[in-house]
Write a protein that holds these residues in place. Structure first.
Motif, PDB file in Angstrom:
ATOM      1  N   ALA A   1       0.835  -1.207   0.000  1.00 26.63           N
ATOM      2  CA  ALA A   1       0.000   0.000   0.000  1.00 26.63           C
ATOM      3  C   ALA A   1       0.866   1.253   0.000  1.00 26.63           C
ATOM      4  O   ALA A   1       1.818   1.356   0.774  1.00 26.63           O
ATOM      5  CB  ALA A   1      -0.930  -0.004   1.215  1.00 26.63           C
ATOM      6  N   ALA A   2       0.514   2.188  -0.871  1.00 26.36           N
ATOM      7  CA  ALA A   2       1.299   3.421  -0.997  1.00 26.36           C
ATOM      8  C   ALA A   2       1.347   4.148   0.338  1.00 26.36           C
ATOM      9  O   ALA A   2       0.341   4.300   1.008  1.00 26.36           O
ATOM     10  CB  ALA A   2       0.674   4.317  -2.060  1.00 26.36           C
ATOM     11  N   GLY A   3       2.528   4.557   0.750  1.00 17.75           N
ATOM     12  CA  GLY A   3       2.665   5.313   1.989  1.00 17.75           C
ATOM     13  C   GLY A   3       2.745   4.437   3.225  1.00 17.75           C
ATOM     14  O   GLY A   3       3.229   4.851   4.265  1.00 17.75           O
ATOM     15  N   ILE A   4       2.251   3.208   3.128  1.00 20.18           N
ATOM     16  CA  ILE A   4       2.268   2.309   4.272  1.00 20.18           C
ATOM     17  C   ILE A   4       3.462   1.359   4.158  1.00 20.18           C
ATOM     18  O   ILE A   4       4.145   1.059   5.119  1.00 20.18           O
ATOM     19  CB  ILE A   4       0.972   1.472   4.351  1.00 20.18           C
ATOM     20  CG1 ILE A   4      -0.235   2.387   4.405  1.00 20.18           C
ATOM     21  CG2 ILE A   4       0.987   0.545   5.560  1.00 20.18           C
ATOM     22  CD1 ILE A   4      -0.204   3.366   5.536  1.00 20.18           C
TER      23      ILE A   4
ATOM     24  N   LEU B   1       6.123   0.249   7.028  1.00 23.12           N
ATOM     25  CA  LEU B   1       6.212  -1.133   7.507  1.00 23.12           C
ATOM     26  C   LEU B   1       7.634  -1.658   7.386  1.00 23.12           C
ATOM     27  O   LEU B   1       8.151  -2.326   8.278  1.00 23.12           O
ATOM     28  CB  LEU B   1       5.283  -2.047   6.701  1.00 23.12           C
ATOM     29  CG  LEU B   1       3.796  -1.976   6.986  1.00 23.12           C
ATOM     30  CD1 LEU B   1       3.045  -2.927   6.075  1.00 23.12           C
ATOM     31  CD2 LEU B   1       3.499  -2.306   8.425  1.00 23.12           C
ATOM     32  N   VAL B   2       8.259  -1.338   6.256  1.00 18.11           N
ATOM     33  CA  VAL B   2       9.604  -1.851   6.007  1.00 18.11           C
ATOM     34  C   VAL B   2      10.606  -1.213   6.969  1.00 18.11           C
ATOM     35  O   VAL B   2      11.565  -1.836   7.393  1.00 18.11           O
ATOM     36  CB  VAL B   2       9.991  -1.593   4.532  1.00 18.11           C
ATOM     37  CG1 VAL B   2      11.471  -1.815   4.303  1.00 18.11           C
ATOM     38  CG2 VAL B   2       9.180  -2.506   3.618  1.00 18.11           C
ATOM     39  N   GLU B   3      10.336   0.060   7.340  1.00 18.49           N
ATOM     40  CA  GLU B   3      11.283   0.730   8.231  1.00 18.49           C
ATOM     41  C   GLU B   3      10.969   0.515   9.700  1.00 18.49           C
ATOM     42  O   GLU B   3      11.870   0.366  10.516  1.00 18.49           O
ATOM     43  CB  GLU B   3      11.305   2.235   7.924  1.00 18.49           C
ATOM     44  CG  GLU B   3      12.042   2.538   6.629  1.00 18.49           C
ATOM     45  CD  GLU B   3      11.861   3.966   6.166  1.00 18.49           C
ATOM     46  OE1 GLU B   3      11.217   4.751   6.895  1.00 18.49           O
ATOM     47  OE2 GLU B   3      12.364   4.293   5.072  1.00 18.49           O
TER      48      GLU B   3
ATOM     49  N   THR C   1      -1.178  -4.298  13.783  1.00 17.41           N
ATOM     50  CA  THR C   1      -1.587  -3.054  13.138  1.00 17.41           C
ATOM     51  C   THR C   1      -0.386  -2.383  12.493  1.00 17.41           C
ATOM     52  O   THR C   1       0.750  -2.577  12.918  1.00 17.41           O
ATOM     53  CB  THR C   1      -2.203  -2.074  14.167  1.00 17.41           C
ATOM     54  OG1 THR C   1      -1.221  -1.814  15.165  1.00 17.41           O
ATOM     55  CG2 THR C   1      -3.430  -2.640  14.824  1.00 17.41           C
ATOM     56  N   ASP C   2      -0.665  -1.605  11.433  1.00 16.17           N
ATOM     57  CA  ASP C   2       0.422  -0.818  10.868  1.00 16.17           C
ATOM     58  C   ASP C   2       0.548   0.456  11.690  1.00 16.17           C
ATOM     59  O   ASP C   2      -0.431   0.994  12.185  1.00 16.17           O
ATOM     60  CB  ASP C   2       0.194  -0.542   9.367  1.00 16.17           C
ATOM     61  CG  ASP C   2      -0.926   0.438   9.107  1.00 16.17           C
ATOM     62  OD1 ASP C   2      -0.744   1.627   9.408  1.00 16.17           O
ATOM     63  OD2 ASP C   2      -1.982   0.013   8.606  1.00 16.17           O
ATOM     64  N   LYS C   3       1.804   0.887  11.887  1.00 19.94           N
ATOM     65  CA  LYS C   3       2.044   2.002  12.801  1.00 19.94           C
ATOM     66  C   LYS C   3       1.579   3.326  12.221  1.00 19.94           C
ATOM     67  O   LYS C   3       1.253   4.242  12.962  1.00 19.94           O
ATOM     68  CB  LYS C   3       3.530   2.080  13.140  1.00 19.94           C
ATOM     69  CG  LYS C   3       3.989   0.909  13.997  1.00 19.94           C
ATOM     70  CD  LYS C   3       5.428   1.076  14.460  1.00 19.94           C
ATOM     71  CE  LYS C   3       5.800  -0.029  15.431  1.00 19.94           C
ATOM     72  NZ  LYS C   3       7.193   0.069  15.878  1.00 19.94           N
ATOM     73  N   ARG C   4       1.567   3.429  10.891  1.00 17.61           N
ATOM     74  CA  ARG C   4       1.223   4.700  10.265  1.00 17.61           C
ATOM     75  C   ARG C   4      -0.276   4.991  10.408  1.00 17.61           C
ATOM     76  O   ARG C   4      -0.666   6.016  10.935  1.00 17.61           O
ATOM     77  CB  ARG C   4       1.628   4.648   8.780  1.00 17.61           C
ATOM     78  CG  ARG C   4       1.463   5.928   8.009  1.00 17.61           C
ATOM     79  CD  ARG C   4       2.395   7.049   8.465  1.00 17.61           C
ATOM     80  NE  ARG C   4       3.798   6.651   8.554  1.00 17.61           N
ATOM     81  CZ  ARG C   4       4.701   6.824   7.601  1.00 17.61           C
ATOM     82  NH1 ARG C   4       4.331   7.370   6.460  1.00 17.61           N
ATOM     83  NH2 ARG C   4       5.952   6.466   7.784  1.00 17.61           N
ATOM     84  N   ARG C   5      -1.126   4.042   9.951  1.00 21.44           N
ATOM     85  CA  ARG C   5      -2.565   4.315   9.976  1.00 21.44           C
ATOM     86  C   ARG C   5      -3.228   3.818  11.252  1.00 21.44           C
ATOM     87  O   ARG C   5      -4.373   4.120  11.516  1.00 21.44           O
ATOM     88  CB  ARG C   5      -3.256   3.620   8.790  1.00 21.44           C
ATOM     89  CG  ARG C   5      -2.829   4.083   7.434  1.00 21.44           C
ATOM     90  CD  ARG C   5      -3.515   3.271   6.353  1.00 21.44           C
ATOM     91  NE  ARG C   5      -3.183   1.840   6.450  1.00 21.44           N
ATOM     92  CZ  ARG C   5      -3.556   0.933   5.564  1.00 21.44           C
ATOM     93  NH1 ARG C   5      -4.272   1.270   4.524  1.00 21.44           N
ATOM     94  NH2 ARG C   5      -3.207  -0.335   5.706  1.00 21.44           N
TER      95      ARG C   5
END
Ligand SMILES: [Zn+2]
Length: 310
Positions: A157-160, A164-166, A179-183
């Motif tokens: 997913a763009a921006g995610i 996730l990788v970092e 959960t993903d940390k960004r969203r």
């Protein structure tokens, strides 16, 4: 544990399991293509199925699947155009790569062989696949397939993907979902994502954990209560320290310290995750800190143990 540039392997895994569960031994490609294509069109409107920017041109299979998704979902069956594209794409791409591991290796078992003629391909399901499909761990495997699929498409997913990788993932402790940390959006369940890395077994009693049959809990291998008692420098509320277990085993264990065989299982489980693609691996790398280079999991676990037994 192969490289994932697209989600085709998950679609093929889904179709193979379905066919083997139905007791099929030989299945025409034309038939296997149906659950393959349908599992993809169910997801293609919700999340990307390939790395950003990698779908180029109208003839790309994922472009065709995207265009035909709505009509196929309405029909409950792939459109003629999608079915034809699927039968062309499967043997050229995913069916040649399904058994490959990251790097150069292959899995020790074959799950199918392709026979027949180019006009009438037959997929011969092996005894190994049929054994897996009727075993008590099938339910677990289906959950895991779905979980890994969700993790990989989230990483596209763009921006995610970059976050996730970092930064890896975190765990929502009220719902026990990754959960993903960004969203801060749930990606999949902790149990489904991790159970395969411990061979579908409870980390405490080492017996199979069967979704639908067994009550399942997520155990803190080093009990979380230690976080209050000691000022630990490590986070016990993180993926590295969490392991699916039978609810009964988890309750019986309560706040006791892990035994040495449980710690060995935790080390092996975490080492297995480190062999998998992002982002669970990244999450564990970050947890290891300096131990990512020296001692790795055995060293890290000894370090935590020495802190609590001081
Ligand atoms: Zn157990």
């Amino acid at each position: 544990m192969g490289a994932n540039d697209r989600t085709y392997k998950f679609a093929l895994g889904t179709a193979l399991l379905e066919a083997a569960t139905d007791g099929r031994a030989d299945i025409p490609l034309r038939e296997l293509a149906v659950p393959y294509a349908m599992s993809l069109v169910h997801r293609i409107g919700q999340a990307p199925q390939a790395r950003p920017g990698s779908v180029t041109g109208h003839t790309d299979y994922l472009a065709v699947a995207g265009e035909e998704a709505a009509e196929s979902l309405r029909l409950g069956f792939p459109t003629e155009k999608l079915l034809a594209a699927t039968m062309k794409s499967m043997p050229e791409m995913v069916m040649q790569k399904f058994h490959n591991l990251r790097g150069s290796g292959q899995v020790p078992h074959r799950f199918y062989e392709v026979t027949g003629t180019p006009n009438e391909r037959i997929v011969r399901l092996t005894a190994d696949l049929r054994t897996v499909a009727v075993s008590e761990q099938t339910a677990s495997l289906r959950g895991e397939l779905d979980a890994r699929w969700s993790i990989v498409e989230t990483s596209f997913a763009a921006g995610i993907g970059r976050s996730l990788v970092e930064e890896g993932v975190s765990v929502d402790l009220t719902t026990m979902r990754i959960t993903d940390k960004r969203r801060r959006r749930p990606v999949t369940g902790v149990t489904e994502a991790m159970i395969g890395f411990q061979h579908g077994r409870c980390l405490i009693c080492h017996e199979p954990v069967v979704p639908g049959r067994d009550a399942i809990a997520v155990d803190h291998v080093f009990p979380f209560s230690l976080m209050d008692r000691l000022s630990l420098m490590v986070d016990l509320d993180a993926v590295w320290n969490m392991a699916p277990a039978h609810t009964a085993c988890n309750l019986a264990k309560s706040d006791r310290l892990p035994e040495s065989h449980e710690l060995s299982r935790l080390v092996r489980r975490n080492e297995a995750i480190m062999n998998s693609p992002h982002p669970l691996r990244r999450t564990l790398e970050l947890a290891l800190g300096p131990y990512a280079r020296r001692g790795r999991w055995p060293g890290f676990v000894r370090h935590v143990w020495s802190q609590i037994s001081r």
